[in-house]
Design an enzyme around this catalytic site. Structure first.
Site, PDB file in Angstrom:
ATOM      1  N   GLY A  20       0.792  -1.227   0.000  1.00  0.00           N
ATOM      2  CA  GLY A  20       0.000   0.000   0.000  1.00  0.00           C
ATOM      3  C   GLY A  20       0.819   1.269   0.000  1.00  0.00           C
ATOM      4  O   GLY A  20       0.364   2.304   0.479  1.00  0.00           O
ATOM      5  N   ASN A  22       1.662   3.037  -2.604  1.00  0.00           N
ATOM      6  CA  ASN A  22       0.973   3.991  -3.490  1.00  0.00           C
ATOM      7  C   ASN A  22      -0.254   4.569  -2.808  1.00  0.00           C
ATOM      8  O   ASN A  22      -0.578   5.752  -2.974  1.00  0.00           O
ATOM      9  CB  ASN A  22       0.570   3.310  -4.801  1.00  0.00           C
ATOM     10  CG  ASN A  22       1.691   3.287  -5.800  1.00  0.00           C
ATOM     11  OD1 ASN A  22       2.107   4.321  -6.299  1.00  0.00           O
ATOM     12  ND2 ASN A  22       2.224   2.099  -6.085  1.00  0.00           N
ATOM     13  N   MET A  95      -4.593  -6.985  -6.645  1.00  0.00           N
ATOM     14  CA  MET A  95      -4.234  -8.189  -7.412  1.00  0.00           C
ATOM     15  C   MET A  95      -5.429  -8.973  -7.956  1.00  0.00           C
ATOM     16  O   MET A  95      -5.270 -10.092  -8.435  1.00  0.00           O
ATOM     17  CB  MET A  95      -3.358  -9.107  -6.549  1.00  0.00           C
ATOM     18  CG  MET A  95      -2.046  -8.469  -6.114  1.00  0.00           C
ATOM     19  SD  MET A  95      -1.099  -7.786  -7.475  1.00  0.00           S
ATOM     20  CE  MET A  95      -0.421  -9.301  -8.143  1.00  0.00           C
ATOM     21  N   ILE A  97      -8.493  -9.225 -10.730  1.00  0.00           N
ATOM     22  CA  ILE A  97      -8.939  -8.649 -12.016  1.00  0.00           C
ATOM     23  C   ILE A  97     -10.447  -8.423 -11.916  1.00  0.00           C
ATOM     24  O   ILE A  97     -11.216  -9.370 -11.734  1.00  0.00           O
ATOM     25  CB  ILE A  97      -8.567  -9.575 -13.190  1.00  0.00           C
ATOM     26  CG1 ILE A  97      -7.042  -9.683 -13.274  1.00  0.00           C
ATOM     27  CG2 ILE A  97      -9.155  -9.053 -14.500  1.00  0.00           C
ATOM     28  CD1 ILE A  97      -6.528 -10.631 -14.334  1.00  0.00           C
ATOM     29  N   LEU A  98     -10.846  -7.168 -12.010  1.00  0.00           N
ATOM     30  CA  LEU A  98     -12.267  -6.830 -11.885  1.00  0.00           C
ATOM     31  C   LEU A  98     -13.035  -7.307 -13.115  1.00  0.00           C
ATOM     32  O   LEU A  98     -12.504  -7.310 -14.227  1.00  0.00           O
ATOM     33  CB  LEU A  98     -12.425  -5.319 -11.702  1.00  0.00           C
ATOM     34  CG  LEU A  98     -11.847  -4.772 -10.382  1.00  0.00           C
ATOM     35  CD1 LEU A  98     -11.702  -3.261 -10.440  1.00  0.00           C
ATOM     36  CD2 LEU A  98     -12.706  -5.184  -9.188  1.00  0.00           C
ATOM     37  N   ASN A 112      -5.553   2.846 -12.803  1.00  0.00           N
ATOM     38  CA  ASN A 112      -4.613   1.847 -12.287  1.00  0.00           C
ATOM     39  C   ASN A 112      -3.193   2.355 -12.488  1.00  0.00           C
ATOM     40  O   ASN A 112      -2.929   3.143 -13.394  1.00  0.00           O
ATOM     41  CB  ASN A 112      -4.787   0.519 -13.045  1.00  0.00           C
ATOM     42  CG  ASN A 112      -3.878  -0.562 -12.496  1.00  0.00           C
ATOM     43  OD1 ASN A 112      -3.677  -0.672 -11.284  1.00  0.00           O
ATOM     44  ND2 ASN A 112      -3.311  -1.377 -13.382  1.00  0.00           N
ATOM     45  N   HIS A 114       0.646   0.847 -13.186  1.00  0.00           N
ATOM     46  CA  HIS A 114       1.316  -0.381 -13.599  1.00  0.00           C
ATOM     47  C   HIS A 114       2.820  -0.130 -13.691  1.00  0.00           C
ATOM     48  O   HIS A 114       3.246   0.887 -14.235  1.00  0.00           O
ATOM     49  CB  HIS A 114       0.766  -0.814 -14.970  1.00  0.00           C
ATOM     50  CG  HIS A 114       1.305  -2.142 -15.400  1.00  0.00           C
ATOM     51  ND1 HIS A 114       0.854  -3.326 -14.875  1.00  0.00           N
ATOM     52  CD2 HIS A 114       2.274  -2.465 -16.290  1.00  0.00           C
ATOM     53  CE1 HIS A 114       1.522  -4.327 -15.421  1.00  0.00           C
ATOM     54  NE2 HIS A 114       2.390  -3.836 -16.282  1.00  0.00           N
TER      55      HIS A 114
HETATM   56  C1  GRF Z   1       3.269  -1.286  -7.573  1.00  0.00           C
HETATM   57  O1  GRF Z   1       4.492  -1.510  -8.213  1.00  0.00           O
HETATM   58  C2  GRF Z   1       2.167  -1.174  -8.594  1.00  0.00           C
HETATM   59  O2  GRF Z   1       2.552  -0.566  -9.780  1.00  0.00           O
HETATM   60  C3  GRF Z   1       1.827  -2.612  -8.848  1.00  0.00           C
HETATM   61  O3  GRF Z   1       1.925  -3.227  -7.579  1.00  0.00           O
HETATM   62  C4  GRF Z   1       2.838  -2.494  -6.754  1.00  0.00           C
HETATM   63  C5  GRF Z   1       2.095  -2.117  -5.520  1.00  0.00           C
HETATM   64  O4  GRF Z   1       2.896  -1.529  -4.564  1.00  0.00           O
HETATM   65  N1  GRF Z   1       0.550  -2.740  -9.504  1.00  0.00           N
HETATM   66  P1  GRF Z   1       2.250  -0.842  -3.283  1.00  0.00           P
HETATM   67  O5  GRF Z   1       1.309  -1.862  -2.635  1.00  0.00           O
HETATM   68  O6  GRF Z   1       1.532   0.380  -3.701  1.00  0.00           O
HETATM   69  O7  GRF Z   1       3.417  -0.561  -2.390  1.00  0.00           O
END
Ligand code: GRF
Length: 194
Positions: A20, A22, A95, A97-98, A112, A114
């Site tokens: 988490g 991000n 993780m 897929i909706l 999203n 990526h």
């Molecule tokens: C990030 O690298 C994001 O791009 C990918 O999963 C990772 C999640 O990291 N989809 P965090 O949980 O936000 O630390």
């Protein structure tokens, strides 16, 4: 740019599965004066997701769905989003897929992040594959979510240099640092036209 004080902010939910980081950066961004969003909810499929602790500290509502029954859980989420007037979903390391149905119901309002320069390296293990292919650059992408995995309209990207000594781990760390900057920038870009 238009200012979004207090109650005018777009109510936002962040979906997470793990660390988490991000999510954390989005919460920090949302608390800045001119941010267009206010984070009201975090959804997780993983009760042990670290990000949930941060949500607790910040008094952000947490909802956990195991996704053993995807349709049922998605409907529960949709009802909750509607009830709470959530207008934007930010997927951040989510993780699951909706389903097409879910995405249709929230069309154009799901973002999203990526960890690659899409359309390159959709899916998992992006850093391993980029290094394996001797890429000089990788990076991250914020995009709208469409029914095709990692294929919706791109909002913003940031390049990150890959050096010879980089491993998947060092690259992931460098890219993640940029992700934390890119997601808020991408949200500002979307709302700049409002
Ligand atoms: C990030 O690298 C994001 O791009 C990918 O999963 C990772 C999640 O990291 N989809 P965090 O949980 O936000 O630390």
């Amino acid at each position: 740019m238009i200012k979004f004080p207090g109650s005018n902010k777009f109510k936002t939910a962040v979906f997470i599965s793990g660390k988490g980081s991000n999510f954390k950066s989005l919460v920090k961004f949302s608390l800045t004066r001119n941010s267009p969003i206010s984070i009201k909810l975090v959804v997780s499929n993983n009760i042990n997701a670290k990000g949930l602790w941060f949500a607790k500290q910040k008094k952000i509502e947490r909802k956990i769905y195991k996704f053993e029954n995807k349709i049922k859980n998605e409907n529960q989420i949709l009802n909750h989003l509607k009830k709470n007037k959530i207008k934007l979903i930010c997927l951040a390391g989510f993780m699951i897929i909706l389903s097409k149905n879910f995405i249709k119901k929230f069309k154009g309002k799901i973002l999203n992040i990526h960890p690659s320069l899409l359309p390159k390296y959709k899916g998992l293990n992006t850093h391993e594959r980029a290094i394996h292919n001797n890429e000089k650059f990788s990076g991250c992408t914020v995009h709208f979510v469409s029914s095709k995995l990692d294929s919706g309209k791109i909002v913003l990207q940031k390049r990150v240099r890959i050096y010879k000594y980089d491993t998947a781990k060092t690259l992931a760390k460098k890219v993640l640092k940029q992700e934390h900057l890119l997601y808020p920038k991408a949200i500002n870009k979307i709302f700049a036209n409002f």
